[in-house]
Scaffold this active site. Structure first.
Site, PDB file in Angstrom:
ATOM      1  N   LYS A   1     -26.714  13.239  -7.592  1.00  0.00           N
ATOM      2  CA  LYS A   1     -25.607  12.856  -8.482  1.00  0.00           C
ATOM      3  C   LYS A   1     -25.783  13.618  -9.794  1.00  0.00           C
ATOM      4  CE  LYS A   1     -24.569  10.396 -11.901  1.00  0.00           C
ATOM      5  NZ  LYS A   1     -23.515  11.193 -12.508  1.00  0.00           N
TER       6      LYS A   1
ATOM      7  N   GLU B   1     -38.049   9.634 -15.502  1.00  0.00           N
ATOM      8  CA  GLU B   1     -38.389  10.685 -16.485  1.00  0.00           C
ATOM      9  C   GLU B   1     -37.461  10.455 -17.667  1.00  0.00           C
ATOM     10  OE1 GLU B   1     -40.750  12.931 -15.866  1.00  0.00           O
ATOM     11  OE2 GLU B   1     -41.078  12.403 -13.773  1.00  0.00           O
TER      12      GLU B   1
ATOM     13  N   CYS C   1     -35.967  16.819 -24.000  1.00  0.00           N
ATOM     14  CA  CYS C   1     -36.708  15.547 -24.001  1.00  0.00           C
ATOM     15  C   CYS C   1     -38.101  15.701 -24.594  1.00  0.00           C
ATOM     16  CB  CYS C   1     -36.800  15.011 -22.582  1.00  0.00           C
ATOM     17  SG  CYS C   1     -37.427  16.230 -21.420  1.00  0.00           S
TER      18      CYS C   1
ATOM     19  N   GLU D   1     -35.246   8.700 -30.588  1.00  0.00           N
ATOM     20  CA  GLU D   1     -34.914  10.033 -30.075  1.00  0.00           C
ATOM     21  C   GLU D   1     -33.506  10.408 -30.553  1.00  0.00           C
ATOM     22  OE1 GLU D   1     -34.009  10.487 -25.867  1.00  0.00           O
ATOM     23  OE2 GLU D   1     -35.338  12.213 -25.808  1.00  0.00           O
TER      24      GLU D   1
HETATM   25  P1  NAD Z   1     -28.186   9.245 -19.369  1.00  0.00           P
HETATM   26  O1  NAD Z   1     -29.261   8.249 -19.116  1.00  0.00           O
HETATM   27  O2  NAD Z   1     -26.991   8.794 -20.109  1.00  0.00           O
HETATM   28  O3  NAD Z   1     -27.633   9.836 -17.994  1.00  0.00           O
HETATM   29  C1  NAD Z   1     -28.491  10.446 -17.047  1.00  0.00           C
HETATM   30  C2  NAD Z   1     -27.850  10.344 -15.667  1.00  0.00           C
HETATM   31  O4  NAD Z   1     -27.786   8.975 -15.290  1.00  0.00           O
HETATM   32  C3  NAD Z   1     -26.418  10.867 -15.615  1.00  0.00           C
HETATM   33  O5  NAD Z   1     -26.212  11.535 -14.387  1.00  0.00           O
HETATM   34  C4  NAD Z   1     -25.600   9.593 -15.680  1.00  0.00           C
HETATM   35  O6  NAD Z   1     -24.316   9.727 -15.097  1.00  0.00           O
HETATM   36  C5  NAD Z   1     -26.473   8.642 -14.883  1.00  0.00           C
HETATM   37  N1  NAD Z   1     -26.239   7.211 -15.139  1.00  0.00           N
HETATM   38  C6  NAD Z   1     -25.661   6.641 -16.227  1.00  0.00           C
HETATM   39  N2  NAD Z   1     -25.618   5.300 -16.072  1.00  0.00           N
HETATM   40  C7  NAD Z   1     -26.195   5.015 -14.882  1.00  0.00           C
HETATM   41  C8  NAD Z   1     -26.486   3.805 -14.175  1.00  0.00           C
HETATM   42  N3  NAD Z   1     -26.159   2.605 -14.666  1.00  0.00           N
HETATM   43  N4  NAD Z   1     -27.125   3.886 -12.996  1.00  0.00           N
HETATM   44  C9  NAD Z   1     -27.495   5.088 -12.485  1.00  0.00           C
HETATM   45  N5  NAD Z   1     -27.247   6.269 -13.101  1.00  0.00           N
HETATM   46  C10 NAD Z   1     -26.607   6.233 -14.288  1.00  0.00           C
HETATM   47  O7  NAD Z   1     -28.906  10.465 -20.074  1.00  0.00           O
HETATM   48  P2  NAD Z   1     -28.265  11.811 -20.617  1.00  0.00           P
HETATM   49  O8  NAD Z   1     -27.546  11.509 -21.867  1.00  0.00           O
HETATM   50  O9  NAD Z   1     -27.539  12.498 -19.507  1.00  0.00           O
HETATM   51  O10 NAD Z   1     -29.597  12.669 -20.912  1.00  0.00           O
HETATM   52  C11 NAD Z   1     -30.303  12.567 -22.088  1.00  0.00           C
HETATM   53  C12 NAD Z   1     -31.556  11.735 -21.893  1.00  0.00           C
HETATM   54  O11 NAD Z   1     -32.347  12.273 -20.829  1.00  0.00           O
HETATM   55  C13 NAD Z   1     -32.455  11.788 -23.115  1.00  0.00           C
HETATM   56  O12 NAD Z   1     -32.965  10.505 -23.387  1.00  0.00           O
HETATM   57  C14 NAD Z   1     -33.580  12.724 -22.679  1.00  0.00           C
HETATM   58  O13 NAD Z   1     -34.781  12.559 -23.370  1.00  0.00           O
HETATM   59  C15 NAD Z   1     -33.708  12.383 -21.245  1.00  0.00           C
HETATM   60  N6  NAD Z   1     -34.395  13.459 -20.525  1.00  0.00           N
HETATM   61  C16 NAD Z   1     -35.658  13.250 -20.052  1.00  0.00           C
HETATM   62  C17 NAD Z   1     -36.337  14.282 -19.394  1.00  0.00           C
HETATM   63  C18 NAD Z   1     -37.721  14.101 -18.828  1.00  0.00           C
HETATM   64  O14 NAD Z   1     -38.125  14.914 -17.995  1.00  0.00           O
HETATM   65  N7  NAD Z   1     -38.472  13.094 -19.229  1.00  0.00           N
HETATM   66  C19 NAD Z   1     -35.708  15.504 -19.234  1.00  0.00           C
HETATM   67  C20 NAD Z   1     -34.427  15.670 -19.742  1.00  0.00           C
HETATM   68  C21 NAD Z   1     -33.768  14.640 -20.377  1.00  0.00           C
END
Ligand code: NAD
Length: 470
Positions: free
Chosen positions: A170, A245, A279, A377
């Protein structure tokens, strides 16, 4: 205009069960750049049935067969690398040099690493009377964010393919294009039907359908902490494995013996890379209090040298991904000003001359570790410089965070760098730069519980079976 209206299920491009679409906005122009379909739980059901069926045979393939498949994918990835890069540029605004450089290089790197690890990986190991069998966990739901689209997607798909799992991807709704091209690459390379499936759509619909699905064995999620928490709850009833992650607020400690100006400059421009949407970004820069003035001067100069503009041009920094991300970052900059942090460079609003597009100003504050801008963050080009008195103080500040994803140590004396690294409570630390595709990546504390990259990344997708009396 891109139009990606079909999903990839069971080896074919298919229409959604119930047609529904969403527009995708180019963050550099604020204009609509294309349309995608938004799926429903019924699309997820179809993909899970296909993945479950495919698991019967794909899980039994030999290492040689999977190596051949990954190598075929590698050739196809290389053929379409530029296209992938341009999709990243358009979907999330990364400048061309970065999008067609480090972004696609990361995807390629994870693919190459999966091949290297697979060649050596021990799927069977005899320990005394017991044979340990490491077997693919099953059908995996892979949920990814928009900030490093190729990195996040490839670091999941290739270890999952290498270990014999089947999957449903997804992709992020904000940045769905590169995943679509990747699906085409996998199709052309001959990934067997049902092994890889992709359904685009909203997290709250498609993500939830995957997390709660009784026939999905594992969720690998990269994204924000609140969503990670929700996924764990959603997955609890079906006792899935959940790899998380999550976010970070990583500290970069510049030790007393390091070349201060060069390291502060490197940390500052590094923070602005990918518009601060990384991140593991070193968003808290820790420098000796005794040399604070020198550090602030170096940070100011480096920050003001960051070129911001159209990602198609020769710039260091493009826009941030969306209007809402822009607003979040502006709110944090305002909070920093309100709580009395010293503005060293940048600030509120867009850079001069850019009145369209979600462009932020690269910003540096001098603050304390108790300020909101040092605790939460921001996920934008905002660096906070914090002073420390001695080594113990530096380590205490670095560890005083809910997060524990990355860490950076700059210094001349290798033993001191190692000692500091041992004391930092984070999943990965980079001493004086450095990069390694085989170094596991993942978080302590609220930065998550999973480990990706290299050999550890394989273990996420494996069950462990003990056969006593082999
Ligand atoms: P997000 O959590 O809003 O979304 C991530 C994914 O989850 C998207 O595909 C989104 O559609 C999906 N999602 C949203 N609600 C959901 C639910 N209820 N159930 C299942 N899936 C759902 O994050 P974002 O804004 O896309 O990304 C930014 C975040 O990601 C930051 O906090 C960043 O630090 C983190 N990040 C972490 C890493 C790592 O390796 N630790 C790497 C990159 C980004």
């Amino acid at each position: 205009m891109r139009e990606y209206l079909k999903f990839y299920i069971d080896g074919q491009w298919v229409d959604p069960v119930t047609p529904k679409t969403a527009e995708v906005v180019n963050p550099a122009t604020e204009a609509v750049s294309g349309t995608i379909s938004l799926g429903s739980p019924a699309d997820v059901d179809k993909a899970v049935v296909a993945a479950r069926r495919a698991f019967e045979t794909y899980s039994q393939t030999s290492v040689k067969e999977r190596l051949d498949l990954l190598e075929t994918i590698q050739a196809e990835y290389l053929r379409r690398e530029e296209e992938l890069g341009m999709a990243v540029l358009e979907e999330m605004g990364a400048p061309r040099g970065l999008a067609c450089g480090f972004h696609t290089l990361l995807g390629k790197g994870h693919l190459g690493t999966a091949i290297e690890v697979l060649r050596e990986f021990k799927f069977e190991e005899q320990r005394g009377p017991t044979m340990i069998l490491r077997e693919p966990i099953g059908v995996c739901g892979l949920i990814t964010p928009w900030n490093w689209p190729m990195n996040q997607t490839c670091v999941k798909i290739f270890p999952a393919l290498a270990t014999g799992c089947t999957m449903i991807l997804k992709p992020p709704q904000l940045a769905p294009y590169s995943a679509q091209i990747l699906a085409e690459i996998l199709h052309t390379a001959g990934v067997p039907a049902g092994v890889f499936n992709m359904v685009q759509g909203q997290g709250s619909v498609i993500g939830t359908a995957l997390s709660t699905h009784p026939d999905v064995d594992m969720i690998s999620f990269t994204g924000s902490e609140p969503v990670g928490v929700q996924i764990q709850k959603d997955a609890a009833d079906t006792v899935k494995r959940v790899g998380l992650e999550l976010g970070g607020k990583s500290a970069w400690i510049v030790l007393d013996d390091a070349s201060l100006a060069a390291n502060v400059a490197g940390a500052t421009s590094g923070m602005m890379g990918n518009s601060g949407q990384t991140c593991s970004a070193g968003s808290r820069l820790l420098v000796p209090n005794a040399r604070m003035d020198e550090a602030l001067a170096a940070a100011k100069e480096a920050c003001e040298a960051v070129t911001v503009g159209d990602p198609l041009g020769n710039v260091a920094m493009g826009p941030v991904v969306s209007k809402s991300q822009y607003n979040i970052i502006q709110d944090y900059i305002q909070k920093g000003l309100d709580e009395g942090a010293t503005l060293v460079a940048g600030g509120l609003g867009r850079p001069e001359g850019l009145d369209k597009g979600f462009y932020c100003r690269p910003t540096v504050f001098k603050g304390t570790n108790q300020m909101v801008i040092a605790r939460e963050e921001i996920f934008g080009p905002v660096l906070v410089i914090i002073g420390y008195d001695d080594l113990d103080d530096a380590v205490a500040i670095a560890n005083d965070s809910n997060f524990g994803l990355g860490g950076y140590v700059s210094g001349e004396d290798a033993e001191t760098c190692r000692a500091v690294s041992r004391r930092m409570r984070t999943g990965a630390i980079w001493i004086n730069g450095g990069f390694d595709f085989h170094a596991a990546f993942g978080g302590y504390k609220r930065s998550g519980n999973g480990r990706e990259w290299g050999e550890e990344g394989f273990r996420e997708y494996l069950e462990h079976k003990s056969v006593v009396g082999w």
